[in-house]
Design a protein around this motif. Structure first.
Motif, PDB file in Angstrom:
ATOM      1  N   GLN A  85      32.894 -14.776 -61.783  1.00 48.22           N
ATOM      2  CA  GLN A  85      32.091 -15.478 -60.779  1.00 48.22           C
ATOM      3  C   GLN A  85      30.986 -16.300 -61.410  1.00 48.22           C
ATOM      4  O   GLN A  85      29.804 -16.120 -61.132  1.00 48.22           O
ATOM      5  CB  GLN A  85      31.466 -14.461 -59.830  1.00 48.22           C
ATOM      6  CG  GLN A  85      32.222 -14.373 -58.523  1.00 48.22           C
ATOM      7  CD  GLN A  85      31.735 -13.243 -57.675  1.00 48.22           C
ATOM      8  OE1 GLN A  85      31.532 -12.137 -58.174  1.00 48.22           O
ATOM      9  NE2 GLN A  85      31.576 -13.492 -56.401  1.00 48.22           N
TER      10      GLN A  85
ATOM     11  N   ASP B  63      27.414  -8.994 -64.826  1.00 56.92           N
ATOM     12  CA  ASP B  63      28.813  -8.720 -64.471  1.00 56.92           C
ATOM     13  C   ASP B  63      29.622  -9.968 -64.177  1.00 56.92           C
ATOM     14  O   ASP B  63      30.847  -9.939 -64.192  1.00 56.92           O
ATOM     15  CB  ASP B  63      28.876  -7.829 -63.217  1.00 56.92           C
ATOM     16  CG  ASP B  63      28.395  -6.432 -63.516  1.00 56.92           C
ATOM     17  OD1 ASP B  63      28.287  -6.108 -64.721  1.00 56.92           O
ATOM     18  OD2 ASP B  63      28.109  -5.684 -62.560  1.00 56.92           O
ATOM     19  N   ARG B  64      28.935 -11.064 -63.880  1.00 57.54           N
ATOM     20  CA  ARG B  64      29.706 -12.242 -63.479  1.00 57.54           C
ATOM     21  C   ARG B  64      30.640 -12.722 -64.588  1.00 57.54           C
ATOM     22  O   ARG B  64      31.642 -13.372 -64.325  1.00 57.54           O
ATOM     23  CB  ARG B  64      28.783 -13.363 -63.010  1.00 57.54           C
ATOM     24  CG  ARG B  64      27.978 -14.078 -64.093  1.00 57.54           C
ATOM     25  CD  ARG B  64      27.142 -15.178 -63.447  1.00 57.54           C
ATOM     26  NE  ARG B  64      26.485 -16.068 -64.379  1.00 57.54           N
ATOM     27  CZ  ARG B  64      25.278 -15.869 -64.895  1.00 57.54           C
ATOM     28  NH1 ARG B  64      24.599 -14.773 -64.584  1.00 57.54           N
ATOM     29  NH2 ARG B  64      24.745 -16.746 -65.722  1.00 57.54           N
TER      30      ARG B  64
ATOM     31  N   SER C 274      42.967 -15.212 -67.639  1.00 56.62           N
ATOM     32  CA  SER C 274      41.762 -15.295 -66.807  1.00 56.62           C
ATOM     33  C   SER C 274      42.072 -15.365 -65.321  1.00 56.62           C
ATOM     34  O   SER C 274      41.228 -15.046 -64.491  1.00 56.62           O
ATOM     35  CB  SER C 274      40.928 -16.505 -67.213  1.00 56.62           C
ATOM     36  OG  SER C 274      40.318 -16.267 -68.464  1.00 56.62           O
TER      37      SER C 274
ATOM     38  N   THR D 127      32.421 -10.887 -66.395  1.00 54.64           N
ATOM     39  CA  THR D 127      33.634 -10.091 -66.306  1.00 54.64           C
ATOM     40  C   THR D 127      34.455 -10.488 -65.083  1.00 54.64           C
ATOM     41  O   THR D 127      35.659 -10.690 -65.156  1.00 54.64           O
ATOM     42  CB  THR D 127      33.276  -8.587 -66.221  1.00 54.64           C
ATOM     43  OG1 THR D 127      32.476  -8.274 -67.358  1.00 54.64           O
ATOM     44  CG2 THR D 127      34.524  -7.740 -66.214  1.00 54.64           C
ATOM     45  N   SER D 128      33.785 -10.660 -63.968  1.00 49.17           N
ATOM     46  CA  SER D 128      34.512 -10.970 -62.737  1.00 49.17           C
ATOM     47  C   SER D 128      34.988 -12.412 -62.712  1.00 49.17           C
ATOM     48  O   SER D 128      35.929 -12.755 -62.003  1.00 49.17           O
ATOM     49  CB  SER D 128      33.609 -10.725 -61.528  1.00 49.17           C
ATOM     50  OG  SER D 128      32.583 -11.706 -61.503  1.00 49.17           O
TER      51      SER D 128
ATOM     52  N   ARG E  90      41.465 -12.277 -63.150  1.00 54.15           N
ATOM     53  CA  ARG E  90      40.137 -11.709 -62.938  1.00 54.15           C
ATOM     54  C   ARG E  90      39.816 -11.743 -61.446  1.00 54.15           C
ATOM     55  O   ARG E  90      40.333 -12.574 -60.697  1.00 54.15           O
ATOM     56  CB  ARG E  90      39.087 -12.495 -63.721  1.00 54.15           C
ATOM     57  CG  ARG E  90      39.267 -12.362 -65.206  1.00 54.15           C
ATOM     58  CD  ARG E  90      38.193 -13.110 -65.942  1.00 54.15           C
ATOM     59  NE  ARG E  90      38.150 -14.510 -65.550  1.00 54.15           N
ATOM     60  CZ  ARG E  90      37.172 -15.333 -65.897  1.00 54.15           C
ATOM     61  NH1 ARG E  90      36.175 -14.885 -66.611  1.00 54.15           N
ATOM     62  NH2 ARG E  90      37.207 -16.579 -65.519  1.00 54.15           N
ATOM     63  N   PHE E  91      38.890 -10.877 -61.090  1.00 53.86           N
ATOM     64  CA  PHE E  91      38.532 -10.715 -59.681  1.00 53.86           C
ATOM     65  C   PHE E  91      38.300 -12.057 -58.986  1.00 53.86           C
ATOM     66  O   PHE E  91      38.874 -12.360 -57.945  1.00 53.86           O
ATOM     67  CB  PHE E  91      37.283  -9.817 -59.582  1.00 53.86           C
ATOM     68  CG  PHE E  91      36.641  -9.863 -58.233  1.00 53.86           C
ATOM     69  CD1 PHE E  91      37.181  -9.123 -57.187  1.00 53.86           C
ATOM     70  CD2 PHE E  91      35.525 -10.652 -57.998  1.00 53.86           C
ATOM     71  CE1 PHE E  91      36.599  -9.161 -55.935  1.00 53.86           C
ATOM     72  CE2 PHE E  91      34.943 -10.700 -56.747  1.00 53.86           C
ATOM     73  CZ  PHE E  91      35.476  -9.953 -55.703  1.00 53.86           C
ATOM     74  N   ASP E  92      37.459 -12.864 -59.599  1.00 58.40           N
ATOM     75  CA  ASP E  92      37.034 -14.072 -58.899  1.00 58.40           C
ATOM     76  C   ASP E  92      38.186 -15.049 -58.697  1.00 58.40           C
ATOM     77  O   ASP E  92      38.196 -15.826 -57.754  1.00 58.40           O
ATOM     78  CB  ASP E  92      35.900 -14.754 -59.671  1.00 58.40           C
ATOM     79  CG  ASP E  92      35.213 -15.796 -58.821  1.00 58.40           C
ATOM     80  OD1 ASP E  92      34.738 -15.440 -57.732  1.00 58.40           O
ATOM     81  OD2 ASP E  92      35.183 -16.966 -59.235  1.00 58.40           O
TER      82      ASP E  92
ATOM     83  N   ARG F  84      40.448 -14.284 -55.511  1.00 58.70           N
ATOM     84  CA  ARG F  84      39.938 -14.423 -54.150  1.00 58.70           C
ATOM     85  C   ARG F  84      40.790 -15.441 -53.391  1.00 58.70           C
ATOM     86  O   ARG F  84      41.224 -16.436 -53.961  1.00 58.70           O
ATOM     87  CB  ARG F  84      38.493 -14.932 -54.172  1.00 58.70           C
ATOM     88  CG  ARG F  84      37.469 -13.857 -54.476  1.00 58.70           C
ATOM     89  CD  ARG F  84      36.059 -14.399 -54.317  1.00 58.70           C
ATOM     90  NE  ARG F  84      35.786 -15.494 -55.243  1.00 58.70           N
ATOM     91  CZ  ARG F  84      35.476 -16.724 -54.862  1.00 58.70           C
ATOM     92  NH1 ARG F  84      35.423 -17.028 -53.580  1.00 58.70           N
ATOM     93  NH2 ARG F  84      35.237 -17.675 -55.746  1.00 58.70           N
TER      94      ARG F  84
ATOM     95  N   ASP G  13      39.404  -6.365 -67.790  1.00 64.56           N
ATOM     96  CA  ASP G  13      38.562  -7.530 -67.547  1.00 64.56           C
ATOM     97  C   ASP G  13      37.333  -7.527 -68.457  1.00 64.56           C
ATOM     98  O   ASP G  13      36.881  -8.571 -68.919  1.00 64.56           O
ATOM     99  CB  ASP G  13      38.117  -7.580 -66.080  1.00 64.56           C
ATOM    100  CG  ASP G  13      39.233  -8.097 -65.167  1.00 64.56           C
ATOM    101  OD1 ASP G  13      40.306  -8.456 -65.703  1.00 64.56           O
ATOM    102  OD2 ASP G  13      39.020  -8.128 -63.943  1.00 64.56           O
ATOM    103  N   GLU G  14      36.791  -6.333 -68.699  1.00 69.28           N
ATOM    104  CA  GLU G  14      35.621  -6.233 -69.580  1.00 69.28           C
ATOM    105  C   GLU G  14      35.972  -6.706 -70.977  1.00 69.28           C
ATOM    106  O   GLU G  14      35.251  -7.475 -71.596  1.00 69.28           O
ATOM    107  CB  GLU G  14      35.101  -4.785 -69.672  1.00 69.28           C
ATOM    108  CG  GLU G  14      34.321  -4.313 -68.466  1.00 69.28           C
ATOM    109  CD  GLU G  14      35.222  -4.015 -67.270  1.00 69.28           C
ATOM    110  OE1 GLU G  14      36.452  -3.790 -67.461  1.00 69.28           O
ATOM    111  OE2 GLU G  14      34.707  -4.019 -66.129  1.00 69.28           O
TER     112      GLU G  14
END
Ligand SMILES: Cc1cc2nc3c(=O)[nH]c(=O)nc-3n(C[C@H](O)[C@H](O)[C@H](O)COP(=O)(O)OP(=O)(O)OC[C@H]3O[C@@H](n4cnc5c(N)ncnc54)[C@H](O)[C@@H]3O)c2cc1C
Ligand SMILES: NC(=O)c1ccc[n+]([C@@H]2O[C@H](COP(=O)([O-])OP(=O)(O)OC[C@H]3O[C@@H](n4cnc5c(N)ncnc54)[C@H](O)[C@@H]3O)[C@@H](O)[C@H]2O)c1
Ligand SMILES: Cc1cc2nc3c(=O)[nH]c(=O)nc-3n(C[C@H](O)[C@H](O)[C@H](O)COP(=O)(O)O)c2cc1C
Ligand SMILES: [Zn+2]
Lengths: 416, 198, 1008, 99
Positions: free
Chosen positions: A404, A398-399, C902, A401-402, C905-907, C910, D37-38
């Motif tokens: 991270q 998953d990283r 990009s 996608t996120s 995106r979640f990261d 933050r 995001d995917e």
């Protein structure tokens, strides 16, 4: 399991070594296993061993299309270290390094794990900043690590050219004393023997040709020796991971590249640490047999041929001479290649997938040998609990996608 | 302070002028054709107006086939890519030529003065092929590398464009910042044949 | 000492008896002749023991005459700079004064103390013994290992740098022929006759291959005359390159052939007339492999006692070198062909004790010949054991049953001093295997031959299992013309006429590898398979018993084929023994993989001339000479050498930096900025393109203006930055970082060529065209005014403008941009005028004490202003927002520019991401180490929670205190808070988070 | 070491003149902002990585500075064709699990 020891050798020599037991069996595949591990490299075998030993799952098959330990495990330059930059990576590799220390005794197999230390040379100001940063991070993570000056490096490796006249003079280095090398084949064999002893079936010359999935859950693998049903399937196929993923319609954020290594003819001992340089792009250690084991760059294009481009050999050898001018008259005995599966962030994937019971351990790229016990250990936990081991969590698919990512490019600029 | 303006070619510090005539009959002969005007030209070779404009300004047809070159009285042109050429003109005329090109060319094109960016090394002599074989992986046989052909390729660990002028005579277009390296390389590579500077 | 084994001159010999040469081996002086190898010369001198075996320290002698040799591995050379570890005596040509020694054996090879240990310990050292021991206690392994390593290795590395030079050459040809035996020579001639470009190489010093040791007549004459005739023809043809002493070490993809030519090794130790060795890289349209076949020894008891040799090697020493390596020969063979050796021996006037033929019978011509000469032939028997230790004293012979691997008669003893054996021939398939092709077993010849390949490859002669000389030569002609035709030359026919050759009729050979002993293999005397690593038949069987059944496992467990001969001598025997012990066929067992190098290749040759100052190009600016003359220390930035700082005599680096900084802030400094990448961007869509590539907007930048921009990769992370100026409505010049220049141009081209070809824009690099010098400081304008023809006052020439002007008589572009925060002018002139202009500026600045500064001062001055250096303050995981540079991100740009997506995106959302901040150490004199890690809480146990690190850190002479740039988690909202830096010396220092702009935060100074 | 045909220079050149540039025919989404995001991760990081035929980009770094496409077998390293940017391959493999 027959215990190995010097005394054992002595007694067996009296019977002309005719009574040594097999180190592993050659079983007929069963119809069903609780866990099928695809890939009999170091990682697959370690996974099987820890599943059996720590999680009580013993109805396991390791399915290997060739011979055990014949993939990248057979062809790597055996460098073991844990001085990675980012917390996630360094914790995982340090976990592994701790397992290495004592592994020979645990497996009753001498892995020739030799903690002779690894030097990473710095040649530019930025190299030195990066080294300082990594060493500081390592120390605060509890990993032994030091910055050495040029003079200290010279003292440690007198044959290294540390002169100012070099094209890229050595400005210093990072040093991990607990790092070193291990005998790659022995690692595979030691785990195989121990796993076999715990009841794991090692199926060699058995190629997985398809992975069967039903209702979103894995049910088994198709092989050249027939269908094998499985409760869980764990893919540990290094360079071929993408091929396995395709069997279930998955793409992985992986690309497989040829990576080469080479050895000189055997020499009398002359180098007793591992010397690596990202900047001039080559690294070298001397094996217990005397050959210089040299690591090379990676080809820039995909390749499943288990061989690399000649220009990489030329550039690598030039780099070795740049560092060690006295090796110019030494001769190269053999060069070979492996297929390494690299992730965009130069970190592995240890992960569950969207398919129930299907797990991947891959993406170790140029540096997964050192992780063999650690990766096997956390992957076994992940499989047994169907839940990632805390150390494995950050290495989820998953990283990507996120976002991270754990960008270890700095640490992996040159293969190791 | 004197008013003279000193130009220094990329190989200035090799002091080639001092070496001229010093080393007898070398198998490799090197001459720096310095201070020529170099213009990088980009444009659409399908555009007849563009082609006509070039012809008008330079007095020579733009070489259109891959790896070809053309030479006129005012300019020498080397094909670099389907939409890119190197124009070499007499020393000091590059500004005028650039101006004229900007005036006469229409549509989408680009001209950049790169006269300071590179230099031309003329390599000849009976061992010139040997030296080149050490330096580039390109096939130097006349069948694959006829006179007038120009190729962009590796020259040792640098890049270069190589134009064949005669069987044993080549022009090397090299970047300024790499020229010192190439000079060292040429000296090393021609050691066994002897190097003559002209 | 006399050459006791040198026999009378014969016509076919290839040594020059008129040129005797003196050489030294293990401290003793001997004589040989020009044309000898060390091996032939030692045998001529009757030297038996030339080394000790690696594991058991057994005395060893010379076994072969070529690249198969496992034992005669020497140290050659007389100085620490010129010594060569591990050349094979059988392939090393003699020269006057050659000095060689054995690589094992202490104190010497004749009396080796280790041998005793080898005998006792040997029994405890089966394959894999070290995996089974030295484990307890754990702590002792490193000491055990030290001991093990003491015994490691063959030769010694030189201790001093190599005085020799090496080079490389590229070639292209229609047909490349590897091997100049009869097959290769015939192929070369046939191919060359078509006009094809032909290269033929052979690793031996002379062409001829097998014919060099053969006495078989060709056209009624000695074979060497046929060879000479062909070589002469080829030499005069003009389209053929002949490369003797040239080993093809590797066959690579797309028909690339790597050859190492030894140019001076045979002339002496350090010959300066040319490179010592040269690697030829040949791209061939077609490759013909004519590498012949290697004879296989048989595996029998104590088969390593000096005096045990390959049959063909014995013939070679006799016929080629005039050396008979013994007095009384026993020959063991599985085939007719080896009878030649007995005949050769007999004809050289020495005694053949017996031929032991493992077959029940044979009626071949050679057999008859031998019998006619009165040589005793024992059929159905084998040499099961050898007597003697430093030289063969005799053999034990018995009838053998190959089927059930047993001895079926009583043992008879024969005394002799030489045992020659032949188990048949193995085609030299190595090169064909290099490109990934797997060999296939051929029952007819009991050997592997090359299998399917995707290369443009042909095989002929011995390699393809064709052994009769007449067939070999016709195969060569045929293959040569076919290959030429495939390369587009000729019609596939060949002009040359086949020579007249009488091949003896031969009876079938027996496929036998391992001679049984009356005891089981595990208890029999040691039967060596791979001599160099002391791999025995018993060892292989033990490996099999333990479960190492794959031939690859056998290799790895026993070290079979790991040596410097890479299994040339022993591999097939090892495979056969494995097959037998596992009840499999040899093709089922398969081979291990042959890989480059065919024979070991000198590192220096592989590196060629790419060493020392040519290891990597060093790039210089047009002002480099000035920097050198003015005491600059240099920093490597990419391939560039940039002035780092200019120390005056007696100054420390820190003093120099402080002086440079103060001079710039207080008066004027000058920096050579030529190395920054510069890209000329032209076309009507240039703006749009910039909008897509940079994070900030470019639509409104007016002609004459400059703007700073940041580029991200698609993952949203910063990867380059720089100032771009608008030169015309449709024209821009972009600057990039020094190290990023090539990458950025490729990046622009990538997007343009692959994604947006419809945009009308062109990019050309002009980095090298411009010499760039930045004058910076309050007096910079005054300096410029003196030599510039344009009004550069603040009214006329604003901050972030650029103008065209004449500087010191030279056309220039001047950019009023600043990386120091001071009033600055970046003067760009055509690089041929770079030095001129620089000197003019220096002269003009003299009255202001203009001070040249290097990259370090530049770094300090920009850091004082909080300007980032991509690659130092960023590491590929930093967004513009992380840098607190949201101002450089266009909010209203229509196009979703590279990197933008990009960020959501979640990261990237933050708020505890690492962000760029300033740090002020509590101790204003203490300079935080760059790379120091940051924690919020001081007293934490290890592992600590790290929240960032110092990216740049300096002492500021201008501000009088030290300061740093750093990334800290959530740092932007933590200004004023304290952080701690636990340093590697064990101390922890405290610093305060602050704005990264330390100096002149309002930016007044650059605006005056 | 490969020998690669540059469709612009119209001849075979040594591998060392080129730089590999990854999988070919990856089209940048026209509107990245609308992707999940995917989907965006897929575009950024996920590659075909086939064992067998692969369509990949190369840059003729030291020659004409043009990107172009190559169809290459990743096992045998044979090159089936080179074609210009914007063109489609003529040699393709149908692979399981691939759209
Ligand atoms: C030249 C080189 C040098 C390296 N140097 C280092 C180093 O110095 N230090 C370091 O830490 N790392 C190094 N590495 C990386 C390291 O070798 C690998 O990361 C590590 O060995 C991977 O182990 P593994 O068990 O996952 O893979 P492997 O050992 O490759 O095992 C995977 C196995 O899966 C099998 N398999 C694949 N597909 C199938 C199928 N369909 N069915 C059945 N079986 C299948 C393969 O045959 C193989 O045996 C190097 C790699 C190379 C190539
Ligand atoms: N009758 C038999 O049983 C028998 C068996 C085997 C061979 N032979 C004889 O052997 C000969 C075979 O002829 P051929 O021409 O095929 O082989 P050859 O052995 O005569 O020549 C091969 C040559 O290739 C060279 N070579 C091998 N590998 C090389 C490499 N990597 N780089 C450079 N050189 C390399 C060797 O140095 C050798 O000179 C014939 O004379 C044949 O009669 C006879
Ligand atoms: C650490 C290490 C040391 C090696 N040393 C040798 C050596 O001394 N001699 C040798 O022939 N091969 C050596 N090899 C290479 C193997 O022979 C072999 O090439 C490698 O395991 C890859 O397998 P493959 O060539 O069969 O594909 C070594 C390999 C490794 C990983
Ligand atoms: Zn091209």
């Amino acid at each position: 399991m027959q215990q190995y020891s010097g005394f054992g050798l002595l007694t067996h020599s009296l019977t002309y070594h005719e009574n040594w037991q097999r180190v592993w069996n050659n079983p007929i595949p069963k119809k069903h296993y609780d866990v099928v591990i695809i890939g009999g490299g170091g990682h697959g075998l370690a996974t099987a061993y820890y599943l059996a030993k720590e999680h009580g799952i013993t109805n396991i098959a390791v399915v290997e299309k060739g011979y055990l330990g014949g993939g990248n495990t057979a062809r790597n330059t055996t460098i073991v270290r844990s001085n990675y930059l980012w917390d996630e990576a360094s914790h995982l590799y340090e976990h592994s390094l701790k397992l290495w220390e004592g592994l020979a005794q645990e497996l009753n197999y001498n892995l020739m794990f030799s903690q002779r230390g690894v030097l990473n040379l710095g040649h530019t100001l930025q190299d030195m900043r990066d080294i300082e940063r990594r060493v500081n991070a390592n120390r605060l993570n509890g990993i032994d690590s030091e910055v050495l000056t040029t003079a200290q490096v010279q003292e440690m490796v007198p044959i290294l050219d540390c002169s100012k006249g070099a094209r890229y003079p050595v400005m210093g280095a990072s040093w991990q004393a607990r790092a070193g090398t291990a005998r790659h084949d022995a690692v595979a064999w030691g785990f195989a023997r121990a796993a076999n002893n715990l009841g794991v079936d090692l199926l060699q010359q058995t190629e997985v040709t398809d992975i069967r999935v039903k209702d979103g859950a894995v049910v088994g693998v198709e092989t050249n020796r027939g269908f094998i049903s499985a409760g869980k399937v764990a893919c540990v196929a290094a360079g071929n991971s993408g091929v396995l993923a395709k069997m279930v319609g998955m793409d992985l954020p992986l690309e497989s590249y040829p990576l080469q290594a080479m050895v000189s003819e055997p020499l009398k001992p002359i180098l007793d640490t591992v010397v690596m340089s990202n900047h001039v792009h080559g690294y070298v250690s001397q094996s217990d047999k005397g050959d210089l084991v040299i690591g090379a760059g990676i080809d820039g294009y995909l390749g499943y041929g288990q061989r690399g481009s000649f220009n990489v050999v030329e550039h690598t050898i030039a780099a070795i001479i740049e560092m060690f001018p006295i090796f110019s008259r030494v001769r190269l005995n053999r060069a070979w290649g492996g297929i390494v599966d690299t992730c965009p962030d130069a970190c592995p994937i240890i992960s569950k997938t969207h398919i129930k019971g299907l797990y991947f351990n891959c993406g170790w790229g140029t540096g997964g040998f050192k992780a063999t016990p650690g990766a096997g250990h956390v992957f076994a936990h992940t499989i047994a609990h169907d839940d990632p081991h805390p150390l494995a969590k950050p290495f989820n698919i998953d990283r990507f996608t996120s976002g991270q990512l754990i960008d270890e490019h700095g640490a992996a600029g040159v293969a190791h | 302070m004197s008013n003279s303006i000193n130009m220094e070619s990329p190989l200035h510090h090799a002091q080639l002028d001092d070496l001229v005539g010093q080393s007898g009959d070398g198998g490799v002969i090197l001459h720096e054709a310095k201070f020529l005007g170099h213009l990088n030209l980009r444009g659409n070779s399908q555009d007849p107006e563009f082609l006509a404009g070039i012809k008008e300004v330079l007095g020579v047809e733009l070489p259109l086939s891959a790896c070809s070159s053309a030479k006129g009285e005012r300019a020498q042109i080397m094909w670099l890519a389907p939409d890119e050429w190197l124009i070499v003109v007499a020393s000091g005329t590059e500004h005028d030529v650039e101006k004229k090109l900007r005036l006469c060319l229409k549509g989408h094109f680009a001209v950049s003065d790169i006269s300071g960016a590179q230099t031309i090394l003329e390599l000849s002599g009976i061992n010139v092929i040997d030296l080149l074989k050490k330096s580039t992986g390109y096939d130097l046989h006349l069948d694959s590398f006829p006179i007038g052909k120009v190729i962009g390729t590796n020259f040792a660990k640098a890049g270069a464009h190589i134009l064949r002028l005669e069987k044993n005579k080549f022009q090397l277009v090299v970047r300024r910042s790499f020229s010192d390296y190439i000079w060292l390389w040429i000296q090393q590579g021609s050691k066994e044949y002897g190097l003559t500077i002209t | 000492m006399t050459q006791v084994n040198r026999v009378a001159a014969a016509a076919n010999q290839h040594i020059n008896r008129n040129r005797p040469l003196t050489f030294i081996f293990n401290g003793k002086t001997y004589q040989g002749y020009e044309g000898d190898t060390i091996a032939s010369a030692l045998l001529a001198n009757g030297v038996d023991v030339i080394g000790r075996s690696f594991k058991y320290s057994r005395p060893r002698g010379i076994i072969t005459c070529d690249s198969q040799e496992p034992n005669a591995i020497f140290q050659v050379g007389s100085t620490q700079a010129t010594t060569i570890p591990n050349p094979r005596a059988t392939q090393t040509e003699l020269y006057q004064g050659l000095t060689a020694s054995s690589t094992n054996g202490w104190p010497n090879v004749d009396f080796d103390l280790m041998a005793g240990l080898g005998k006792i310990g040997g029994a405890m050292m089966p394959p894999g013994f070290y995996y089974k021991t030295f484990m307890y206690p754990q702590s002792l392994w490193m000491s055990y290992e030290k001991l093990i390593r003491k015994g490691a290795g063959l030769g010694c590395s030189p201790q001093q740098p190599d005085p020799d030079e090496y080079d490389k050459m590229h070639h292209h040809c229609d047909v490349m022929i590897v091997g100049a035996g009869p097959a290769g020579l015939a192929a070369a001639l046939a191919a060359a006759e078509t006009g094809a470009r032909v290269i033929i190489s052979d690793e031996q010093n002379e062409f001829g291959g097998h014919l060099l040791c053969s006495t078989q007549a060709i056209d009624g004459q000695l074979p060497s005359l046929w060879v000479k005739d062909i070589v002469d023809k080829l030499t005069t043809m003009g389209n053929v390159l002949l490369l003797p002493r040239s080993t093809v070490f590797g066959y690579y993809d797309h028909n690339l052939v790597g050859i190492n030519e030894r140019r001076t090794d045979h002339l002496g130790e350090h010959v300066t007339t040319s490179s010592r060795q040269r690697v030829h890289k040949v791209r061939a349209k077609q490759v013909i492999l004519a590498t012949g076949a290697h004879e296989r020894p048989l595996v029998y008891g104590n088969n390593d006692v000096p005096g045990c040799m390959l049959a063909n090697a014995v013939s070679t020493y006799i016929n080629r070198y005039g050396v008979v390596p013994g007095n009384e020969l026993v020959l063991m063979t599985t085939n007719d062909n080896a009878y030649k050796t007995a005949i050769d021996w007999h004809q050289a006037g020495r005694k053949v004790v017996a031929i032991v033929d493992t077959r029940t019978t044979s009626n071949g011509e050679l057999v008859q010949q031998a019998q006619a000469l009165g040589i005793k032939v024992l059929f159905g028997q084998g040499v099961i054991n050898v007597k003697g230790s430093k030289r063969v004293k005799g053999v034990e012979v018995a009838a053998i049953n190959a089927e059930n691997h047993s001895v079926s008669s009583a043992i008879s003893h024969y005394s002799c001093d030489t045992v020659a054996s032949s188990g048949g021939w193995s085609p030299v398939i190595h090169l064909s295997s290099h490109t990934g092709s797997r060999p296939v077993w051929n029952d007819d010849i009991a050997g592997f031959v090359p299998g399917e390949t995707v290369q443009q490859q042909h095989i002929c002669g011995g390699l393809s299992g064709v052994y009769a000389l007449s067939n070999v030569i016709s195969d060569g002609f045929k293959t040569g013309s076919t290959a030429a035709q495939d390369a587009g030359k000729g019609d596939g026919s060949y002009a040359s006429i086949l020579p007249l050759i009488n091949d003896p009729q031969e009876d079938p050979a027996m496929a036998l590898f391992h001679i049984p002993h009356s005891k089981p293999t595990s208890r029999a005397p040691k039967q060596f398979v791979d001599y160099q690593n002391d791999v025995t038949a018993a060892g292989i069987e033990l490996a099999n018993r333990e479960g190492f059944e794959s031939i690859e496992h056998v290799k790895r467990y026993t070290a079979l084929g790991f040596g410097t001969d890479q299994g040339k001598l022993g591999n097939i025997n090892g495979m056969a023994i494995t097959a037998k012990s596992l009840n499999k066929t040899i093709p089922e067992t398969g081979t291990t993989i042959f890989r480059p190098m065919y024979t070991p290749t000198t590192f220096g040759a592989l590196a060629g001339a790419d060493v020392k100052h040519l290891f990597d190009p060093a790039r210089f600016s047009a002002m480099h000479k000035w920097h050198l003359d003015n005491g600059a220390e240099f920093e490597d930035v990419g391939q560039w050498k940039r002035p780092w700082y200019f120390a005056k005599t007696g100054e420390t680096m820190q003093q120099a930096l402080e002086r440079e900084c103060l001079a710039t802030r207080n008066s004027v400094g000058i920096l050579d900025a030529s190395t920054l990448g510069k890209i000329d961007i032209q076309g009507k869509d240039a703006r749009e393109f910039l909008n897509r590539i940079y994070t900030n907007p470019w639509s409104k930048l007016a002609v004459g203006k400059c703007r700073y921009g940041v580029m991200c990769k698609e993952d949203g992370m910063v990867f380059d930055d720089g100032v771009t100026a608008c030169l015309g409505e449709n024209r821009f010049i972009m600057t990039t970082t020094t190290g990023g220049a090539a990458g950025v141009l490729q990046w622009l081209e990538l997007w343009h060529q692959t994604e947006w070809p419809e945009l009308e824009v062109y990019f050309s690099t002009v980095t090298d065209h411009w010499s760039t010098m930045t004058i910076s400081g309050p007096n910079s304008r005054k300096v410029l005014e003196k030599i510039c023809d344009v009004d550069v006052s603040n009214d006329n020439f604003r901050y972030m403008d650029w103008i065209e002007a004449t500087v010191a008589g030279v056309k220039a572009r001047i950019f009023r941009i600043s990386f120091t925060g001071e009033l600055s002018f970046e003067i760009n002139v055509q690089a041929n005028y770079g030095m001129h202009t620089w000197q003019a500026v220096m002269a003009a600045g003299q009255e202001f004490d203009i001070t040249p500064y290097g990259t370090e001062t530049m770094h300090i001055l920009r850091a004082e202003k909080g300007f980032i250096i991509v690659g130092q303050d960023t590491d590929g995981s930093v967004t513009p927002q992380d840098l607190d540079m949201d101002w450089v991100v266009g909010k209203k740009k229509e196009f979703s520019f590279i990197g933008k997506r990009s960020w959501t995106r979640f990261d990237n959302k933050r708020d505890d991401r690492k962000q760029m901040v300033g740090l002020k150490p509590k101790d204003p004199k203490f300079v935080l180490p760059e790379g120091a890690q940051i924690v919020f809480e001081k007293d934490q146990p290890i592992p600590m929670t790290m929240v960032g690190h110092v990216t740049s850190s300096y002492y500021s002479a201008c501000m009088g205190y030290s300061f740093a740039l750093a990334v800290v988690k959530g740092g932007i909202s933590r200004k004023g808070q304290s952080v701690f830096l636990p340093l590697s010396d064990g101390t922890t220092v405290e610093a305060e988070i602050c704005s990264p702009v330390f100096y002149d935060p309002k930016g007044d100074r650059q605006n005056v | 070491m490969l020998l690669i045909h540059c469709p612009y220079c119209e001849e075979m050149r040594e591998e060392e003149e080129f730089s590999p540039a990854g999988q070919a025919h990856i089209v940048r989404p026209l509107d990245p902002e609308v992707l999940s995001d995917e989907e965006w991760a897929r575009y950024l990081f996920f590659r075909k990585n086939p064992r067998g035929l692969h369509h990949e980009m190369w840059l003729h770094t030291h020659g004409c500075r043009k990107y172009f496409n190559v169809t290459r077998n990743t096992v045998t390293y044979q090159i089936m064709e080179s074609y210009k940017m914007g063109q489609q391959p003529s040699v393709t493999a149908s692979e399981k699990g691939q759209s």
